[in-house]
Design a protein around this motif. Structure first.
Motif, PDB file in Angstrom:
ATOM      1  N   UNK A  78      -6.806   3.234   3.727  1.00  0.00           N
ATOM      2  CA  UNK A  78      -6.635   4.442   2.913  1.00  0.00           C
ATOM      3  C   UNK A  78      -5.145   4.686   2.661  1.00  0.00           C
ATOM      4  N   UNK A  79      -4.365   4.571   3.706  1.00  0.00           N
ATOM      5  CA  UNK A  79      -2.930   4.789   3.547  1.00  0.00           C
ATOM      6  C   UNK A  79      -2.274   3.672   2.750  1.00  0.00           C
ATOM      7  N   UNK A  81      -3.623   1.442   0.470  1.00  0.00           N
ATOM      8  CA  UNK A  81      -4.015   1.261  -0.926  1.00  0.00           C
ATOM      9  C   UNK A  81      -4.351   2.545  -1.667  1.00  0.00           C
ATOM     10  N   UNK A  83      -2.792   5.835  -1.355  1.00  0.00           N
ATOM     11  CA  UNK A  83      -1.853   6.786  -0.760  1.00  0.00           C
ATOM     12  C   UNK A  83      -1.973   8.164  -1.399  1.00  0.00           C
ATOM     13  N   UNK A  84      -2.243   8.226  -2.706  1.00  0.00           N
ATOM     14  CA  UNK A  84      -2.336   9.568  -3.281  1.00  0.00           C
ATOM     15  C   UNK A  84      -3.614  10.258  -2.805  1.00  0.00           C
ATOM     16  N   UNK A  85      -4.653   9.491  -2.689  1.00  0.00           N
ATOM     17  CA  UNK A  85      -5.882  10.024  -2.084  1.00  0.00           C
ATOM     18  C   UNK A  85      -5.583  10.566  -0.684  1.00  0.00           C
ATOM     19  N   UNK A  86      -4.873   9.765   0.119  1.00  0.00           N
ATOM     20  CA  UNK A  86      -4.589  10.154   1.510  1.00  0.00           C
ATOM     21  C   UNK A  86      -3.788  11.445   1.570  1.00  0.00           C
ATOM     22  N   UNK A  87      -2.807  11.539   0.666  1.00  0.00           N
ATOM     23  CA  UNK A  87      -2.010  12.758   0.635  1.00  0.00           C
ATOM     24  C   UNK A  87      -2.856  13.950   0.167  1.00  0.00           C
ATOM     25  N   UNK A  90      -6.100  14.203   2.765  1.00  0.00           N
ATOM     26  CA  UNK A  90      -5.963  13.836   4.181  1.00  0.00           C
ATOM     27  C   UNK A  90      -6.175  15.015   5.116  1.00  0.00           C
ATOM     28  N   UNK A  93     -10.087  14.884   5.133  1.00  0.00           N
ATOM     29  CA  UNK A  93     -10.704  13.578   5.366  1.00  0.00           C
ATOM     30  C   UNK A  93     -10.192  12.917   6.649  1.00  0.00           C
ATOM     31  N   UNK A 166      -2.340  19.873  -2.703  1.00  0.00           N
ATOM     32  CA  UNK A 166      -3.393  19.053  -2.117  1.00  0.00           C
ATOM     33  C   UNK A 166      -4.560  19.960  -1.727  1.00  0.00           C
ATOM     34  N   UNK A 464      -6.493   8.029 -10.191  1.00  0.00           N
ATOM     35  CA  UNK A 464      -5.261   8.670  -9.737  1.00  0.00           C
ATOM     36  C   UNK A 464      -5.012   8.410  -8.245  1.00  0.00           C
ATOM     37  N   UNK A 467      -2.521   3.707  -4.487  1.00  0.00           N
ATOM     38  CA  UNK A 467      -1.091   3.621  -4.187  1.00  0.00           C
ATOM     39  C   UNK A 467      -0.367   2.958  -5.338  1.00  0.00           C
TER      40      UNK A 467
END
Lengths: 537, 387
Positions: A78-79, A81, A83-87, A90, A93, A166, A464, A467
């Motif tokens: 997740x971090x 590939x 990264x925007x999802x993770x931010x 997170x 999740x 976020x 979106x 990463x």
């Protein structure tokens, strides 16, 4: 973002996740089957059950290790590939993933070593407890992972914070008791139990066909068919629960699964098979069963299930509403504390559609500049690929029902026909070994491909989330994973087959002696072999 | 939920900063000796049986130990999502190498013993070497880069993490001299730790070889750690937050201004007590090396742990409140005060940690107790379950 980057990132995630799930279902189910066998051993003291525990435990170990190894990739991908999802999510999740480590994975990983190395170091009861802790740990692992995944499907208990840009958690219990997560958890672990049951049954059937290790094989079939029948029934019933929760949480996915282009008068029919055509917005050669869909989806005769066209029209309104939210958000971001309260109020009112405005980012940098045509494109994007989901779902369900039939048959023969299995049934048992994996992978495909174009439904578009890497980065790791994982798979299959062919090799002398002494009590009731043809009635 | 207001946001942030350290240290203390043992395997074990003894000292426990790493990842995701997003995508190819190496390890432990052939076993021996040495080196390299700052920035409109540089060049950029020196520190530290473990769990020629290599590794660790400290003091610029430091504000790194300037070592002037960390590092190494030479067992392992505790915490304490500084846009730098999860999430996670960490420590200790004692050649040849 470079063209193709998102597609490659998705391909890599899909590949590594589906690969990981080759090992997970067997771990989930076999850990419990092994623990059941050991329980019988501890309760009866019969060495054959210890031999069974150790034999299936060896196969469990070979499988478990790759589940762990490929799970490492999942935890960090997740971090790496996304990264925007993770931010962006997170805050919500990440929590279940961390709790999975604290509560479940530590437990199973710490005790799994003792399961293999502790036979001579622990009392019978202590070793049994260790076996159950491994099984409980594995299954709790699945719970927290599915709470995380359930949130992506049905993002409850969270809201957008303009200051941090976020999503943030507002209610942990809503996240934890998310109905989608709970339905998915029981459905997924049941699928794991079916997988392990089919595996144990198939391998045992092969032994019976070869006339080897028959005592071990017959007892294993008895356990696997009973456990497998219960699991196969629950996987279907609980899958239906998943479908019901989708009818009010993920309407688009449900409409895509059923290829329902237009809203049908309630109760809607179920399309048994057909050829969905996204361009023409219809399903060719459809065979429909009246009322069934309405009953499954809404559990009522009067409630309508919205069709794809209607949902696209609703999405279009949400995109427009999302643009208003985006505009207010930009004002809040620049003015911060000086933002007029009416702008904040506008944002609050429209913030739940913000994700729909982000769908426009594919076509235009600033969603506020979107043209009418682009808004239509964004709304159309909310429809996932219909025919792959339609077919994947039907194959999965078909397999699910056939597992009930197979397990019921073996359970009946094991319980009431003195453990006699016709040779055709044993051959069938061997042949179907791969099918639960196919069903499980298709299930994930339906769930995740059906969630597109979102990573988090209605909140964050997949396009979106990725990463900002280069295509070269992705090509290197994708090639690396393909080569590395293929090699591991070959090694794993080689060892599995080697140890299946080898059969039980531990405690052989002691078990054989015991079998010899007790053989008069253990023969099938009519004195025939365990795989004789059924006598004519 | 109101309950989370019981602990204020800034205190929760500091607690989670400390817990991040606890997890990294927990990983280094437990899985650290597994990594060290893996890297030592081809050199300390000469025959197949010797190597089997070595593998079986960690065979039953590496799986649980490795969860410290997995949990570390999960906890960073949950408590420091921006750090999770920025660091793992920024160190993309390096992370891929770590993952590949770590995946080799479980497979190597489990599969090596499942076939007899010499070629099969030698292949897995080297796989285990790679699986131990590569992560041990790269973790240090990563820390070396964090101390120098990483070329990332967050976009002003969406806070999207971006990086300067490109794939292979980015990876090569990570392998700069200072980072490699930090890599030497972590590799030699874990080699020392691994040999302290082997000194405890094995006997005879295996233990002797391990102790010999371990005491050399310890000396290398002390020298490279000292050199890295001097370099940090005189060759690398530090970071400072400009103006008032808001400790309980929203987690948005762009809300505060950061500039480069001064030295990381200034922290020792403002907070002299943190010097206790590097002192623990040096004293720990010295006592561990003496223990290795004298053939002491339990105390050597404990001193080795003390050294690791001191060295890792010295990095965190020196950088506080910075977690991941940015070279290209210092204001994007992640600090304790602006890159955490929300107040509620930090609180919920703390409750979970308080419940489960003691349980984990309790059952892990019990497992170690059950497995207490030396692993001998007889053990591995007679037990059908051993690797």
């Amino acid at each position: 973002m470079e063209f193709g980057l998102v597609e490659l990132s998705r391909l890599q995630f899909a590949m590594t996740a589906l690969y990981h799930f080759l090992f997970v279902p067997l771990t989930l189910g076999l850990s419990i089957i092994v623990a059941i066998m050991e329980t019988v051993y501890v309760m009866t003291g019969r060495p054959i059950w210890r031999q069974m525990t150790k034999f299936w435990g060896t196969l469990f170990g070979i499988n478990f290790v790759l589940g762990v190894a490929t799970g490492i990739t999942m935890e960090f991908q997740f971090g790496m590939n996304w990264s925007y999802y993770s931010h962006y999510v997170g805050d919500i999740f990440g929590a279940p993933l961390a709790i999975e480590g604290l509560m479940a994975f530590f437990l199973e990983a710490t005790f799994v070593g003792l399961f293999f190395f502790g036979w001579d170091k622990l009392s019978r009861t202590a070793h049994l407890v260790v076996a159950w802790l491994v099984a409980i740990g594995s299954n709790f692992s699945a719970l927290w992972i599915l709470i995380a995944n359930g949130w992506m499907q049905n993002p409850v208990g969270a809201e957008f914070n303009p200051d941090t840009m976020r999503m943030e958690m507002t209610n942990f219990f809503e996240v934890m008791f998310n109905e989608v997560a709970q339905a998915k958890f029981v459905h997924t672990v049941s699928a794991g139990y079916v997988t392990a049951s089919v595996f144990v049954l198939g391998v045992s059937a092969w032994y019976l066909l070869k006339g080897r290790h028959t005592e071990l094989a017959r007892r294993s079939i008895a356990i696997a068919s009973a456990f497998g029948l219960a699991a196969a029934l629950s996987v279907v019933v609980l899958g239906d629960e998943s479908g019901y929760s989708a009818s009010h949480t993920q309407k688009m996915k449900l409409a895509a699964i059923e290829a329902m282009w237009e809203t049908h008068d309630a109760p809607a029919p179920f399309t048994l098979i057909g050829f969905p055509d996204k361009e023409a917005r219809e399903t060719h050669y459809a065979i429909e069963i009246p009322y069934v869909m309405g009953l499954i989806g809404t559990r009522s005769l009067t409630e309508e299930i919205p069709g794809i066209d209607q949902l696209v029209a609703e999405s279009k309104d949400k995109v427009r509403s999302g643009i208003i939210a985006y505009d207010a958000l930009m004002a809040i971001r620049s003015e911060r504390d000086a933002t007029p309260p009416e702008v904040r109020a506008t944002f609050e009112e429209h913030s739940e559609d913000l994700g729909y405005a982000l769908l426009l980012k594919r076509y235009v940098d600033d969603p506020r500049d979107a043209t009418e045509a682009q808004i239509q494109l964004a709304a159309d994007d909310t429809v996932p690929g219909v025919w792959p989901i339609f077919w994947a779902f039907r194959i999965m369900v078909g397999l699910g029902f056939s597992f009930i039939a197979v397990m019921a048959f073996f359970f009946y023969r094991a319980s009431f026909k003195g453990m006699q299995f016709p040779r055709w049934a044993l051959r069938l048992g061997v042949i179907i070994i791969p099918t639960p994996w196919i069903a499980a992978e298709l299930g994930w495909f339906v769930a995740e491909f059906g969630r597109q174009p979102w990573t988090v439904d209605g909140i964050l578009p997949t396009a979106l989330s990725a990463s900002n890497l280069s295509i070269t980065d992705l090509l290197i790791t994708l090639t690396g994973f393909v080569v590395f994982y293929t090699a591991l798979f070959i090694v794993e299959m080689g060892l599995m087959l080697k140890y299946i062919k080898k059969g039980p090799y531990m405690d052989v002398e002691e078990t054989d002696k015991w079998m010899e002494r007790h053989s008069h009590r253990l023969r099938t009731h009519d004195g025939q072999g365990p795989f004789a043809e059924t006598p004519a009635e | 939920m109101i309950l989370h207001d019981l602990i204020s946001f800034d205190i929760l942030r500091v607690i989670w900063w400390a817990l991040l350290g606890v997890l990294l240290i927990g990983f280094a203390l437990t899985d650290g000796f597994d990594l060290g043992v893996g890297a030592l395997l081809p050199f300390v074990g000469k025959s197949d049986t010797e190597r089997r003894v070595i593998i079986n000292t960690i065979g039953p426990i590496w799986e649980g130990n490795q969860v410290w790493f997995i949990l570390g990842g999960g906890a960073i995701f949950a408590a420091w999502p921006t750090l999770y997003a920025v660091s793992f995508s920024g160190f993309y190819l390096a992370m891929f190498l770590v993952l590949a190496a770590l995946i080799l390890r479980p497979v190597g432990f489990k599969y090596r013993s499942k076939r007899e052939g010499a070629a099969w076993r030698t292949t897995w021996d080297w796989a285990l070497f790679v699986g131990g040495a590569v992560p041990a080196l790269i973790f240090g390299v990563a820390v070396g880069n964090v101390l120098q700052g990483v070329p990332f920035y967050l976009t002003p409109d969406m806070l999207m993490p971006m990086y300067e540089g490109n794939s292979i060049m980015k990876l090569l950029g990570l392998l700069n001299p200072y980072a490699l020196l930090a890599g030497v520190v972590s590799l030699s530290m874990l080699l020392m730790h691994g040999s302290a473990w082997l000194g405890l769990k094995t006997e005879g020629v295996i233990a002797d070889r391990a102790r010999r290599i371990g005491s050399i590794a310890g000396i290398v660790a002390a020298l490279s750690y000292a050199l890295a400290g001097l370099w940090l003091a005189f060759g690398i610029e530090g970071y400072q937050i400009v103006g008032e430091v808001v400790k309980d504000g929203p987690s948005n790194p762009l809300f505060s201004e950061v500039i480069r300037g001064g030295s990381w070592m200034d922290a020792y002037a403002t907070r002299p007590w943190i010097a206790v960390a590097p002192i623990m590092g040096f004293v720990g190494i010295a006592l561990a090396v003496m223990g290795l030479r004298a053939g002491r067992e339990v105390s050597t392992l404990l001193f080795s742990k003390l050294a690791i505790f001191g060295i890792i915490s010295s990095v965190g304490l020196t950088m506080f409140p910075f977690i991941l500084p940015s070279t290209v846009d210092p204001s994007s730098s992640l600090t304790v005060w602006d890159s955490s999860s929300s107040h509620l999430t930090l609180f919920v996670m703390l409750v979970c940690a308080v419940i489960f960490m003691p349980l984990i420590l309790a059952y892990t200790s019990w497992v170690y107790k059950v497995l207490w004692g030396k692993v001998t050649e007889d053990d591995v040849t007679q037990n059908t379950q051993s690797y």
